[in-house]
Design an enzyme around this catalytic site. Structure first.
Site, PDB file in Angstrom:
ATOM      1  N   HIS A  66      13.854  -4.118   1.690  1.00 20.11           N
ATOM      2  CA  HIS A  66      14.253  -3.337   0.514  1.00 20.11           C
ATOM      3  C   HIS A  66      15.775  -3.184   0.580  1.00 20.11           C
ATOM      4  O   HIS A  66      16.354  -3.162   1.672  1.00 20.11           O
ATOM      5  CB  HIS A  66      13.570  -1.974   0.615  1.00 20.11           C
TER       6      HIS A  66
ATOM      7  N   ASP B 167      11.667   0.252   9.203  1.00 19.57           N
ATOM      8  CA  ASP B 167      11.582   0.914   7.902  1.00 19.57           C
ATOM      9  C   ASP B 167      10.092   1.044   7.576  1.00 19.57           C
ATOM     10  O   ASP B 167       9.429   0.066   7.238  1.00 19.57           O
ATOM     11  CB  ASP B 167      12.312   0.056   6.866  1.00 19.57           C
TER      12      ASP B 167
ATOM     13  N   GLN C 286       6.793   1.833   3.418  1.00 18.18           N
ATOM     14  CA  GLN C 286       5.543   1.345   2.816  1.00 18.18           C
ATOM     15  C   GLN C 286       4.389   1.327   3.805  1.00 18.18           C
ATOM     16  O   GLN C 286       3.252   1.051   3.415  1.00 18.18           O
ATOM     17  CB  GLN C 286       5.737  -0.074   2.255  1.00 18.18           C
TER      18      GLN C 286
ATOM     19  N   LYS D 137       6.131   8.944  -0.758  1.00 16.49           N
ATOM     20  CA  LYS D 137       5.201   7.805  -0.744  1.00 16.49           C
ATOM     21  C   LYS D 137       3.931   8.115   0.057  1.00 16.49           C
ATOM     22  O   LYS D 137       3.024   7.294   0.121  1.00 16.49           O
ATOM     23  CB  LYS D 137       5.901   6.561  -0.180  1.00 16.49           C
TER      24      LYS D 137
HETATM   25  N1  PLP Z   1      12.078   0.849   2.228  1.00 16.83           N
HETATM   26  C1  PLP Z   1      11.044   0.363   1.548  1.00 16.83           C
HETATM   27  C2  PLP Z   1      10.238  -0.744   2.132  1.00 16.83           C
HETATM   28  C3  PLP Z   1      10.726   0.906   0.287  1.00 16.83           C
HETATM   29  O1  PLP Z   1       9.705   0.415  -0.394  1.00 16.83           O
HETATM   30  C4  PLP Z   1      11.524   1.944  -0.227  1.00 16.83           C
HETATM   31  C5  PLP Z   1      11.244   2.502  -1.564  1.00 16.83           C
HETATM   32  O2  PLP Z   1      10.615   1.896  -2.394  1.00 16.83           O
HETATM   33  C6  PLP Z   1      12.580   2.423   0.548  1.00 16.83           C
HETATM   34  C7  PLP Z   1      12.834   1.856   1.766  1.00 16.83           C
HETATM   35  C8  PLP Z   1      13.456   3.526   0.060  1.00 16.83           C
HETATM   36  O3  PLP Z   1      12.741   4.708  -0.042  1.00 16.83           O
HETATM   37  P1  PLP Z   1      13.414   5.989  -0.734  1.00 16.83           P
HETATM   38  O4  PLP Z   1      13.900   5.531  -2.070  1.00 16.83           O
HETATM   39  O5  PLP Z   1      12.291   6.961  -0.826  1.00 16.83           O
HETATM   40  O6  PLP Z   1      14.504   6.447   0.164  1.00 16.83           O
END
Ligand code: PLP
Length: 420
Positions: free
Chosen positions: A137, A214, A217, A240
């Site tokens: 991401h 990370d 998900q 999430k």
């Molecule tokens: N990492 C992954 C794999 C994600 O899917 C997301 C959000 O969709 C994030 C990081 C970032 O999360 P946030 O926007 O809640 O900080």
């Protein structure tokens, strides 16, 4: 007879969900969209909230609201206890060794930025390498680009195979004597691929390279045990995992957090301040400058409690069933191509339809009450690697049903009629 017994035994150990009952816990699922029943299949973007979370936050503001760690009065004590109980709950959720290894942040994005600035930046020099994968991401790419630009280190990238599985051989090849840090997603938000992070952490640790995972998900779908994984850092977002927005978690091994400088300065992260110098607070407070998201942490605690009461294994099994069913039924629609068919996947189905832009498909589905995500999913480098501008993505949560997968399939058929 023996077979019958085996099936009974299997059913006894296989956790199951009473989905119709638990749907009643989510008030939003009763609403209509454009006159149609809402079919919410955008859970990878954010999950809906159970009444337990909504009510906990309302009750906190109605009965206990105060600032934490500061007052001697009753409300401040209650707020502090609620906030710190949330930390204990998160530590248990991740199986962290100690509560102080849990830092509350705004979300996965802030957790990764914190590690990039406080752990990555002081360690990286020109000639060093930082390793990520192409399926990250943007929030696990851009912070590292910023740190590399500031330090002169190089950002190296592990490719994926056409089916969306990580190229583990290339990963091994890219781990070198120059690599100072690995940052990898546990589950891809665009494809649903579950990465073999235990193996990846083992390979990196074999070379004394620390690893950030990370888990944005993964936390909603997979049981996460940071001690078993051995990761150095693990990040996830409250919203999430059926919790509120604006709260997230950074897990870090105690020895790392203790050695790292603070990320931001302000109240609560200090022990003593004079104009000349400041003595910082202990971990985790050293990283929690300013008034934190107290209601968010307490709401997150309620969400994790709710998820654990339902049972993470049962949720994972249910989502697995939905994913299998959707993979089969969506995959059969003429002109539809599934994007991401890795062997290990979690709750996410990405697809494209020949001759139809994903945004148009998403708009037709919205008219049918079906909410999916379309676009690059904040994973533009992955889209480039796959040669796609965008995909349509349905992502499942604990409250989704087979009937909702049927509604998705019907909506896609309708889009074919309308758009082709
Ligand atoms: N990492 C992954 C794999 C994600 O899917 C997301 C959000 O969709 C994030 C990081 C970032 O999360 P946030 O926007 O809640 O900080």
């Amino acid at each position: 007879m023996k077979r019958g017994n085996e099936i009974l035994a299997l059913e006894a150990i296989r956790p199951s969900l009473d989905v119709e009952r638990l749907r009643e816990d989510f008030p939003i699922l009763r609403r209509k969209v454009g006159g149609k029943s809402l079919v919410y299949l955008d859970n990878a973007a954010t999950t809906q909230k159970p009444r337990a979370v909504i009510e906990t936050i309302r009750r906190y503001y109605a009965t206990s609201n105060a600032n934490v760690h500061r007052g001697v009065h009753t409300l401040s004590d209650r707020a502090t206890r609620g906030y710190e109980e949330a930390r204990v709950r998160v530590a248990r959720f991740l199986n962290a060794r100690e509560d102080r290894e849990i830092v509350f942040v705004r979300g996965a994005t802030e957790a990764i930025n914190l590690v990039a600035q406080s752990f990555g930046r002081p360690r990286l020099r020109r000639g060093d390498e930082m390793l990520i994968t192409v399926m990250e991401h943007h929030s696990n790419i851009v912070p590292w680009q910023m740190v590399c630009a500031a330090t002169g280190a190089a950002l190296k990238v592990v490719p994926v195979h056409g089916d969306g599985e990580l190229d583990i051989v290339a990963y091994g090849e890219r781990l070198s004597h120059r690599t100072r840090l690995v940052a990898v997603t546990h589950v891809s938000n665009a494809l649903g691929t579950v990465n073999p992070i235990r193996e990846m952490i083992g390979m990196a640790h074999g070379r004394n390279i620390p690893v950030l995972v990370d888990g944005a998900q993964a936390a909603p779908h997979v049981k996460v045990d940071v001690r078993e994984l051995g990761c150095d850092f693990y990040a996830f977002s409250g919203h999430k995992v059926y919790g509120p927005t604006g709260i997230g978690v950074l897990y870090g091994k105690r020895e790392h957090l203790e050695a790292m400088p603070p990320y931001q300065g302000g109240g609560d992260m200090i022990l003593r301040v004079t104009i000349e110098r400041t003595t910082y607070n202990e971990i985790p407070y050293k990283f929690e400058a300013g008034t934190p998201n107290i209601a968010g942490a307490i709401g997150l605690c309620a969400a994790l409690g709710y998820l654990d009461d339902i049972g993470r294994e049962a949720v994972a099994a249910h989502e697995r069933e939905l994913l299998d069913y959707a993979t089969e039924t969506v995959g059969e629609i003429p002109g539809v191509r599934l994007v991401g068919t890795a062997r290990e996947k979690a709750g996410i189905l990405s697809f494209v339809m020949e001759g139809v832009h994903p945004h148009d498909l998403g708009t037709v589905l919205d008219h049918e009450g079906v909410a999916i995500r379309t676009g690059h999913h904040c994973a533009m480098p992955l889209m480039d690697a796959l040669g796609l501008p965008a995909t349509a993505r349905a992502s499942f949560g604990m409250y989704n049903t087979r009937a909702e997968v049927d509604a998705l399939v019907e909506g896609i058929w309708k889009a074919r009629e309308v758009l082709l």
